[in-house]
Design an enzyme around this catalytic site. Structure first.
Site, PDB file in Angstrom:
ATOM      1  N   PRO A   9       0.795  -1.227   0.000  1.00 49.80           N
ATOM      2  CA  PRO A   9       0.000   0.000   0.000  1.00 49.80           C
ATOM      3  C   PRO A   9       0.828   1.278   0.000  1.00 49.80           C
ATOM      4  O   PRO A   9       1.897   1.336   0.619  1.00 49.80           O
ATOM      5  CB  PRO A   9      -0.820  -0.112   1.296  1.00 49.80           C
ATOM      6  CG  PRO A   9      -0.083  -1.092   2.138  1.00 49.80           C
ATOM      7  CD  PRO A   9       0.554  -2.054   1.187  1.00 49.80           C
ATOM      8  N   ASN A  10       0.293   2.264  -0.700  1.00 51.57           N
ATOM      9  CA  ASN A  10       0.845   3.627  -0.797  1.00 51.57           C
ATOM     10  C   ASN A  10       2.081   3.741  -1.689  1.00 51.57           C
ATOM     11  O   ASN A  10       2.540   4.847  -1.967  1.00 51.57           O
ATOM     12  CB  ASN A  10       1.161   4.199   0.597  1.00 51.57           C
ATOM     13  CG  ASN A  10      -0.076   4.233   1.483  1.00 51.57           C
ATOM     14  OD1 ASN A  10      -1.079   4.826   1.107  1.00 51.57           O
ATOM     15  ND2 ASN A  10      -0.023   3.575   2.629  1.00 51.57           N
ATOM     16  N   ARG A  17       5.339  10.919  -2.533  1.00 56.63           N
ATOM     17  CA  ARG A  17       5.089  10.568  -1.142  1.00 56.63           C
ATOM     18  C   ARG A  17       6.369  10.702  -0.328  1.00 56.63           C
ATOM     19  O   ARG A  17       7.328   9.964  -0.528  1.00 56.63           O
ATOM     20  CB  ARG A  17       4.623   9.111  -1.105  1.00 56.63           C
ATOM     21  CG  ARG A  17       4.492   8.546   0.282  1.00 56.63           C
ATOM     22  CD  ARG A  17       4.325   7.030   0.242  1.00 56.63           C
ATOM     23  NE  ARG A  17       4.133   6.536   1.583  1.00 56.63           N
ATOM     24  CZ  ARG A  17       4.416   5.308   1.987  1.00 56.63           C
ATOM     25  NH1 ARG A  17       4.901   4.423   1.143  1.00 56.63           N
ATOM     26  NH2 ARG A  17       4.224   4.965   3.230  1.00 56.63           N
ATOM     27  N   TYR A  22      11.415   8.352   0.919  1.00 55.61           N
ATOM     28  CA  TYR A  22      11.242   7.280  -0.070  1.00 55.61           C
ATOM     29  C   TYR A  22      11.869   7.567  -1.428  1.00 55.61           C
ATOM     30  O   TYR A  22      11.845   6.703  -2.305  1.00 55.61           O
ATOM     31  CB  TYR A  22       9.744   6.969  -0.217  1.00 55.61           C
ATOM     32  CG  TYR A  22       9.122   6.458   1.055  1.00 55.61           C
ATOM     33  CD1 TYR A  22       9.576   5.272   1.635  1.00 55.61           C
ATOM     34  CD2 TYR A  22       8.114   7.154   1.702  1.00 55.61           C
ATOM     35  CE1 TYR A  22       9.031   4.792   2.816  1.00 55.61           C
ATOM     36  CE2 TYR A  22       7.543   6.684   2.877  1.00 55.61           C
ATOM     37  CZ  TYR A  22       8.016   5.501   3.431  1.00 55.61           C
ATOM     38  OH  TYR A  22       7.470   5.032   4.602  1.00 55.61           O
ATOM     39  N   ASN A  74       8.021  -5.642  -1.411  1.00 54.73           N
ATOM     40  CA  ASN A  74       8.007  -4.550  -0.450  1.00 54.73           C
ATOM     41  C   ASN A  74       6.581  -4.498   0.098  1.00 54.73           C
ATOM     42  O   ASN A  74       5.691  -3.940  -0.530  1.00 54.73           O
ATOM     43  CB  ASN A  74       8.391  -3.218  -1.094  1.00 54.73           C
ATOM     44  CG  ASN A  74       8.433  -2.099  -0.052  1.00 54.73           C
ATOM     45  OD1 ASN A  74       7.954  -2.281   1.084  1.00 54.73           O
ATOM     46  ND2 ASN A  74       8.989  -0.956  -0.422  1.00 54.73           N
ATOM     47  N   ALA A  77       3.367  -0.959   4.615  1.00 57.34           N
ATOM     48  CA  ALA A  77       2.839  -0.997   5.983  1.00 57.34           C
ATOM     49  C   ALA A  77       2.386  -2.399   6.407  1.00 57.34           C
ATOM     50  O   ALA A  77       2.398  -2.718   7.606  1.00 57.34           O
ATOM     51  CB  ALA A  77       1.686  -0.009   6.122  1.00 57.34           C
ATOM     52  N   GLU A  98      12.621  -9.532   1.074  1.00 57.89           N
ATOM     53  CA  GLU A  98      11.851  -8.387   1.574  1.00 57.89           C
ATOM     54  C   GLU A  98      12.674  -7.122   1.332  1.00 57.89           C
ATOM     55  O   GLU A  98      13.835  -7.053   1.723  1.00 57.89           O
ATOM     56  CB  GLU A  98      11.590  -8.600   3.072  1.00 57.89           C
ATOM     57  CG  GLU A  98      10.872  -7.465   3.764  1.00 57.89           C
ATOM     58  CD  GLU A  98      10.719  -7.731   5.279  1.00 57.89           C
ATOM     59  OE1 GLU A  98      10.804  -8.898   5.718  1.00 57.89           O
ATOM     60  OE2 GLU A  98      10.530  -6.742   6.008  1.00 57.89           O
ATOM     61  N   HIS A 100      12.768  -2.806   1.543  1.00 55.87           N
ATOM     62  CA  HIS A 100      12.237  -1.514   1.984  1.00 55.87           C
ATOM     63  C   HIS A 100      13.124  -0.411   1.436  1.00 55.87           C
ATOM     64  O   HIS A 100      14.350  -0.511   1.510  1.00 55.87           O
ATOM     65  CB  HIS A 100      12.193  -1.417   3.515  1.00 55.87           C
ATOM     66  CG  HIS A 100      11.372  -2.491   4.136  1.00 55.87           C
ATOM     67  ND1 HIS A 100       9.999  -2.446   4.137  1.00 55.87           N
ATOM     68  CD2 HIS A 100      11.722  -3.662   4.721  1.00 55.87           C
ATOM     69  CE1 HIS A 100       9.540  -3.551   4.721  1.00 55.87           C
ATOM     70  NE2 HIS A 100      10.567  -4.306   5.083  1.00 55.87           N
ATOM     71  N   ARG A 107      13.783   4.274  12.083  1.00 60.02           N
ATOM     72  CA  ARG A 107      12.538   5.044  12.119  1.00 60.02           C
ATOM     73  C   ARG A 107      11.726   4.718  13.382  1.00 60.02           C
ATOM     74  O   ARG A 107      12.297   4.368  14.404  1.00 60.02           O
ATOM     75  CB  ARG A 107      11.766   4.790  10.817  1.00 60.02           C
ATOM     76  CG  ARG A 107      12.590   5.197   9.566  1.00 60.02           C
ATOM     77  CD  ARG A 107      11.827   5.001   8.287  1.00 60.02           C
ATOM     78  NE  ARG A 107      10.625   5.819   8.265  1.00 60.02           N
ATOM     79  CZ  ARG A 107       9.598   5.634   7.436  1.00 60.02           C
ATOM     80  NH1 ARG A 107       9.653   4.650   6.554  1.00 60.02           N
ATOM     81  NH2 ARG A 107       8.545   6.412   7.482  1.00 60.02           N
TER      82      ARG A 107
HETATM   83  C1  DQA Z   1       8.441   0.833   3.538  1.00 64.00           C
HETATM   84  C2  DQA Z   1       8.590   1.010   5.059  1.00 64.00           C
HETATM   85  C3  DQA Z   1       7.269   0.788   5.770  1.00 64.00           C
HETATM   86  O1  DQA Z   1       7.429   0.954   7.167  1.00 64.00           O
HETATM   87  C4  DQA Z   1       6.236   1.795   5.291  1.00 64.00           C
HETATM   88  O2  DQA Z   1       4.984   1.524   5.890  1.00 64.00           O
HETATM   89  C5  DQA Z   1       6.130   1.848   3.812  1.00 64.00           C
HETATM   90  C6  DQA Z   1       7.317   1.703   2.981  1.00 64.00           C
HETATM   91  C7  DQA Z   1       9.723   1.208   2.774  1.00 64.00           C
HETATM   92  O3  DQA Z   1       9.818   0.847   1.613  1.00 64.00           O
HETATM   93  O4  DQA Z   1      10.607   1.879   3.327  1.00 64.00           O
HETATM   94  O5  DQA Z   1       5.045   2.106   3.278  1.00 64.00           O
HETATM   95  O6  DQA Z   1       8.154  -0.529   3.275  1.00 64.00           O
END
Ligand code: DQA
Length: 147
Positions: A9-10, A17, A22, A74, A77, A98, A100, A107
């Protein structure tokens, strides 16, 4: 496809964003680079972004049936909340990395727990969009060794 890239998501908002966290790359540009990298290696790659947990679970199930050999995910959240994604990846038994963009360990404390990390082949966090390319380089090497 041999390799499936999943974005949670997002991540469709990448580029606009919180660019300080990011980066400025859009998801589209990241996916294009990954497609080129896979194509050059002669390996098929599919990418999906979804803001819906169930859609990601469904795509993982499909991967279990369509010959997918490696997943790069990825979970965004959902990393910190989703037993369902963990269970889906374990159910299909496909190795995954995985990724990120940000360094989740630098963080908020709630980002430091992942429901996936202990089952991942590896975890890349904090290297920005390059993290996906490094994960793909690993997956391509792994597939080459495996066949
Ligand atoms: C994320 C890190 C997560 O904590 C966050 O909720 C994201 C992006 C990252 O790519 O740094 O949406 O996965």
């Amino acid at each position: 496809p041999a390799i499936l890239v999943l974005h949670g998501p997002n991540l469709n908002l990448l580029g606009q964003r919180e660019p300080g966290i990011y980066g400025a790359d859009t998801l589209d540009s990241i996916n294009k680079r990954l497609s080129t990298q896979a194509e050059q290696a002669g390996v098929s790659l599919d990418a999906l972004q979804s803001n819906h947990e169930g859609a990601l679970v469904d795509r993982i199930h499909q991967a279990g049936a369509d010959g997918t050999r490696f997943v790069i995910i990825n979970p965004a959240a959902y990393t910190h909340t989703s037993v369902a994604l963990r269970d889906a990846l374990l159910a299909v038994n496909i190795p995954f990395i995985e990724v990120h963009l940000s360094n989740v360990h630098a963080r908020e404390p709630f980002r430091q727990h992942s429901y996936l990390s202990d089952k991942a082949v590896g975890v890349i966090s904090g290297l920005g969009a390059l993290g996906y390319e490094l994960a793909l380089a690993y997956a391509l090497r792994d597939l080459r060794i495996a066949h």
